[in-house]
Design a protein around this motif. Sequence first.
Motif, PDB file in Angstrom:
ATOM      1  N   LYS A  93     -44.049 -37.000   4.677  1.00  0.00           N
ATOM      2  CA  LYS A  93     -43.571 -35.872   5.480  1.00  0.00           C
ATOM      3  C   LYS A  93     -44.741 -35.181   6.171  1.00  0.00           C
ATOM      4  N   ASN A 130     -36.711 -34.276   8.824  1.00  0.00           N
ATOM      5  CA  ASN A 130     -35.559 -33.591   8.234  1.00  0.00           C
ATOM      6  C   ASN A 130     -34.932 -34.412   7.112  1.00  0.00           C
ATOM      7  N   SER A 131     -34.903 -35.721   7.277  1.00  0.00           N
ATOM      8  CA  SER A 131     -34.349 -36.590   6.231  1.00  0.00           C
ATOM      9  C   SER A 131     -35.186 -36.502   4.954  1.00  0.00           C
ATOM     10  N   ARG A 189     -34.471 -33.347   3.169  1.00  0.00           N
ATOM     11  CA  ARG A 189     -33.226 -33.433   2.396  1.00  0.00           C
ATOM     12  C   ARG A 189     -33.455 -34.196   1.090  1.00  0.00           C
ATOM     13  N   ALA A 190     -34.282 -35.242   1.159  1.00  0.00           N
ATOM     14  CA  ALA A 190     -34.584 -36.004  -0.049  1.00  0.00           C
ATOM     15  C   ALA A 190     -35.282 -35.116  -1.077  1.00  0.00           C
ATOM     16  N   SER A 234     -32.778 -32.828  -2.664  1.00  0.00           N
ATOM     17  CA  SER A 234     -31.969 -33.568  -3.626  1.00  0.00           C
ATOM     18  C   SER A 234     -32.714 -33.743  -4.943  1.00  0.00           C
ATOM     19  N   ILE A 240     -31.016 -39.963  -3.200  1.00  0.00           N
ATOM     20  CA  ILE A 240     -32.344 -39.691  -2.630  1.00  0.00           C
ATOM     21  C   ILE A 240     -32.791 -40.849  -1.753  1.00  0.00           C
ATOM     22  N   ASP A 252     -31.549 -40.816   1.926  1.00  0.00           N
ATOM     23  CA  ASP A 252     -32.308 -39.969   2.867  1.00  0.00           C
ATOM     24  C   ASP A 252     -33.642 -40.607   3.232  1.00  0.00           C
ATOM     25  N   GLU A 293     -32.953 -43.287   5.713  1.00  0.00           N
ATOM     26  CA  GLU A 293     -32.642 -42.724   7.029  1.00  0.00           C
ATOM     27  C   GLU A 293     -33.926 -42.353   7.765  1.00  0.00           C
ATOM     28  N   ALA A 294     -34.897 -41.787   7.057  1.00  0.00           N
ATOM     29  CA  ALA A 294     -36.193 -41.463   7.669  1.00  0.00           C
ATOM     30  C   ALA A 294     -36.879 -42.738   8.149  1.00  0.00           C
TER      31      ALA A 294
END
Length: 461
Positions: A204, A408-409, A412-413, A416, A426, A429, A432-433
């Motif tokens: 991130k 953002n994904s 979210r992980a 979670s 988890i 997400d 998705e990233a």
Amino acid sequence: MRVKDEDTIAAISTPLGEGGIGIVRISGEKSFDIARRIFSPKSEIKNIKSRYLYLGQIIDPEEGYPIDEVLTAFFKAPNTYTREDMVEINCHGGMTAQRKILELTIRYGARVAEPGEFTKRAFLNGRIDLSQAEAVIDVIRSKTDRALVLANRQLAGGFSEKINSIRRDLLEIMAHIEANIDFPEDDIPETDPEIIKSEIIKSKGKIEELIKNTGSSKILREGISTLILGRTNVGKSSLLNALLREERAIVTDVPGTTRDIIEEYINIKGIPVKVIDTAGIRETSDLVEKIGVERAKRYLKEAEMVLLIMDASMEITDEDRNIFEMVKDKFTIGVINKVDLPAKIDEKEVKRLLPGKKVIKISALKEQGIEELKNEIYNSIVEQIGPIDENTIIAGQRQKQALEAARNSLERAMESMKVKMPVEIIEIDIREAWEKLGEITGDTVSDDIINAIFENFCIGK
């Protein structure tokens, strides 16, 4: 990945019009056959050598007359721009010659290339990724040396490698999670949640750094829209000429000379600045001038920066005060012009009417203070967007949105993980990233997005 369409394509790859050289480009399996049909070399060619230039003529086989004397280069796959056989015909730059040669290539088996189709084939055939393909456009449209250097760095794969590095890290996290899910009976050590969390935070952080480094993308691509604004006869057109170092705008002592909008780009330390000269703001009964004033007001709404120019040899007028009010919420630099004349302007009132805004004193006629003004424009831009250095990334809106979606994904992980959700949730997400980052390089992008990207290219590239 290979191109499914086996068509051979052709296009004029240089701007239409008169010029020293024009290039007609052909790509596809029929390229060499088409070229042999229409190209008559000055000396016999027994075995075509790749990347050699051959002198000869383009001849219409049906009519038998020469079209142009040309230099023709043959490029054998896969060591070509598209990884297909390619031919480039270098003819004279007249419109008629180029069009006639293109017509002949179509007659003997090619079709007209779609916008960006040569680069699209380079992408589909795996020579470049999607980020590099988009960098081609940035190279073509670069407005300054600095923008060109940064675009070429991305074309070489600098941005792509950073994206791929993050994707590899995310893939490793997913692999550990899925191994624990799919093979619980095997002796695979359970993945420590703290290690997963640490890896997510690291990825991130890398994405956020990339987002930060794209802050100046729009300005480097398009330039910052800078409006020269003021009442009539304060020296707006003279300032434009001084910034450009040429007589671009008509300058007279007659108020209202500028009726229409004049736009020009200047390069300020590598940042393209689109300078817009407008009609002087005043009440007028002249219909043409009135239209110019209304246009100036419309441009003000969209301007990213305003150079508010005043006359040092005159006191502040009500017209000036009205303009001060118009720009109070705009990113503005005050410019007191004509400092070579006896001063009458009240500088304290100027600073009161432009609170918190920088004011520069110049003489556009004598070119005094112009460099100081340019420095202030540059510093003001850098304050807004951050420094432009070797880490700067020229990213389009699509790429920035993909980076933000990936960040953002991962957020979210992490949320979670805080509430101790199952690792399967988890992993969704994280995947998705990974997929969003793949949209930047083209690994996980849809055909519709690919087609939309290349529609913005010019024909012949």
